[in-house]
Motif scaffolding. Structure first.
Motif, short mmCIF file in Angstrom:
data_model
loop_
_atom_site.label_atom_id
_atom_site.label_comp_id
_atom_site.label_asym_id
_atom_site.label_seq_id
_atom_site.Cartn_x
_atom_site.Cartn_y
_atom_site.Cartn_z
N MET A 1 0.66 -1.24 -0.17
CA MET A 1 0.24 0.07 0.25
C MET A 1 0.91 1.29 0.21
SD MET A 1 -3.35 1.08 2.12
CE MET A 1 -3.25 2.48 2.34
N GLY A 2 1.71 1.21 0.79
CA GLY A 2 3.13 1.94 0.46
C GLY A 2 3.37 2.41 -0.17
N SER A 3 3.59 1.88 -0.88
CA SER A 3 4.57 1.48 -2.23
C SER A 3 3.69 2.69 -3.47
CB SER A 3 4.53 0.83 -3.21
OG SER A 3 3.75 0.42 -4.00
N GLU A 4 3.16 3.52 -3.36
CA GLU A 4 2.35 4.53 -4.77
C GLU A 4 3.04 6.03 -3.74
OE1 GLU A 4 -0.60 3.35 -1.99
OE2 GLU A 4 0.55 2.62 -3.17
N ILE A 5 3.11 5.76 -2.32
CA ILE A 5 4.04 6.44 -1.95
C ILE A 5 5.48 6.60 -2.44
CG2 ILE A 5 4.55 8.04 0.23
CD1 ILE A 5 2.03 6.62 1.34
N ILE A 6 6.31 5.51 -2.52
CA ILE A 6 7.72 5.86 -2.62
C ILE A 6 7.30 6.30 -4.50
CG2 ILE A 6 9.78 4.49 -3.00
CD1 ILE A 6 8.70 3.55 -0.46
N ILE A 7 7.00 5.47 -5.20
CA ILE A 7 7.07 5.93 -7.03
C ILE A 7 7.02 7.15 -7.41
CG2 ILE A 7 5.50 5.00 -8.71
CD1 ILE A 7 5.58 2.17 -7.30
N VAL A 8 5.42 8.05 -6.88
CA VAL A 8 5.25 8.87 -7.52
C VAL A 8 6.85 9.98 -7.39
CG1 VAL A 8 3.84 11.35 -7.53
CG2 VAL A 8 3.13 9.09 -7.47
N PRO A 9 6.89 9.84 -5.80
CA PRO A 9 8.47 11.11 -6.15
C PRO A 9 9.79 10.59 -6.76
CG PRO A 9 7.72 10.20 -3.58
CD PRO A 9 6.56 9.76 -4.50
N ILE A 11 9.82 8.86 -9.77
CA ILE A 11 9.38 9.82 -10.96
C ILE A 11 10.12 10.52 -11.37
CG2 ILE A 11 8.07 9.84 -12.62
CD1 ILE A 11 6.26 6.82 -12.28
N PHE A 12 9.23 11.76 -10.41
CA PHE A 12 9.32 13.26 -10.19
C PHE A 12 11.33 13.23 -10.18
CE2 PHE A 12 4.85 13.37 -9.82
CZ PHE A 12 4.80 14.44 -10.90
N GLY A 13 12.03 12.10 -9.55
CA GLY A 13 13.22 12.26 -8.87
C GLY A 13 14.13 12.29 -10.10
N VAL A 14 13.97 11.23 -11.27
CA VAL A 14 14.30 10.84 -12.27
C VAL A 14 14.25 11.97 -13.01
CG1 VAL A 14 14.39 9.29 -14.29
CG2 VAL A 14 14.12 8.41 -11.95
N PHE A 15 12.89 12.45 -13.62
CA PHE A 15 12.97 13.35 -14.69
C PHE A 15 13.92 14.98 -14.38
CE2 PHE A 15 8.96 11.50 -15.58
CZ PHE A 15 9.09 11.09 -16.34
N PHE A 16 13.54 15.20 -13.43
CA PHE A 16 14.28 15.90 -12.42
C PHE A 16 15.74 15.95 -12.63
CE2 PHE A 16 17.40 18.28 -9.15
CZ PHE A 16 16.50 19.44 -9.54
N GLY A 17 16.55 14.73 -12.55
CA GLY A 17 18.13 14.38 -12.58
C GLY A 17 18.40 14.03 -14.11
N ILE A 18 17.06 13.91 -14.71
CA ILE A 18 17.46 13.72 -16.78
C ILE A 18 17.88 15.19 -16.65
CG2 ILE A 18 16.49 13.02 -18.50
CD1 ILE A 18 16.01 10.97 -17.22
N PHE A 19 16.89 15.84 -16.07
CA PHE A 19 16.84 17.46 -16.57
C PHE A 19 17.78 18.34 -16.17
CE2 PHE A 19 15.02 21.86 -15.92
CZ PHE A 19 15.11 22.54 -17.14
N TYR A 20 18.31 18.14 -14.97
CA TYR A 20 19.55 18.61 -14.71
C TYR A 20 20.83 18.47 -14.84
CZ TYR A 20 22.51 19.94 -10.79
OH TYR A 20 24.10 20.42 -10.46
N LEU A 21 20.82 16.72 -15.20
CA LEU A 21 22.14 16.24 -16.07
C LEU A 21 21.94 17.70 -17.46
CD1 LEU A 21 22.12 12.98 -14.95
CD2 LEU A 21 23.78 14.94 -14.18
N TYR A 22 20.91 16.96 -18.56
CA TYR A 22 21.43 17.97 -19.83
C TYR A 22 21.77 19.17 -19.61
CZ TYR A 22 19.17 20.35 -23.90
OH TYR A 22 19.35 20.97 -24.97
N ILE A 23 20.86 20.33 -18.63
CA ILE A 23 21.17 21.39 -18.55
C ILE A 23 23.03 21.67 -18.11
CG2 ILE A 23 21.14 23.80 -17.33
CD1 ILE A 23 18.30 23.67 -19.47
N SER A 24 23.26 20.98 -16.89
CA SER A 24 24.32 21.18 -16.32
C SER A 24 25.44 21.13 -17.23
CB SER A 24 24.84 21.06 -15.39
OG SER A 24 24.15 19.52 -14.99
N SER A 25 25.44 19.32 -17.97
CA SER A 25 26.92 19.23 -18.74
C SER A 25 26.37 20.10 -20.25
CB SER A 25 26.19 18.23 -20.05
OG SER A 25 24.57 18.33 -20.71
#
Length: 116
Positions: A1-9, A11-25
């Motif tokens: 039941m608590g897995s959806e609380i972990i999955i959503v952040p 997913i957002f963390g992965v998108f933020f990480g990809i965006f951050y790496l793209y901009i910084s590189s």
């Protein structure tokens, strides 16, 4: 039941990480180019006429739909004339002719882009 609380952040963390790496590189590449005294015109598109995305999308989608329709028709013909099992005739021809249609759409789009 608590897995959806972990999955959503996550997913957002992965998108933020990809965006951050793209901009910084990208920033590091440009700073290195400035330090070396290189020309920054490689970062800007000098081509004036670009084919609109909607034209390419509509063209490829139309060719794909024609291919799928042709695949269904050929599958029906294989099923009725050659007595091929329905489970083999339909999916096989739909995917085969659909793939050929996508391949054809690639070359038609390439010709359209080179023409403009």
């Amino acid at each position: 039941m608590g897995s959806e609380i972990i999955i959503v952040p996550a997913i957002f963390g992965v998108f933020f990480g990809i965006f951050y790496l793209y901009i910084s590189s990208r920033n590091k590449e440009r700073l290195a180019l400035i330090e070396k005294g290189g020309d920054a015109s490689i970062f800007f598109n000098t081509k004036k006429t670009l084919t609109p995305t909607w034209k390419v999308l509509v063209l490829n989608l139309a060719i794909l739909m024609i291919g799928i329709g042709l695949g269904i028709f050929v599958g029906y013909m294989l099923h009725t004339v050659l007595l091929l099992p329905e489970e083999i005739a339909y999916p096989g021809t739909i995917f085969l002719v659909g793939g050929v249609a996508l391949f054809t759409g690639f070359f038609v789009t390439k010709k359209l882009v080179n023409q403009e």
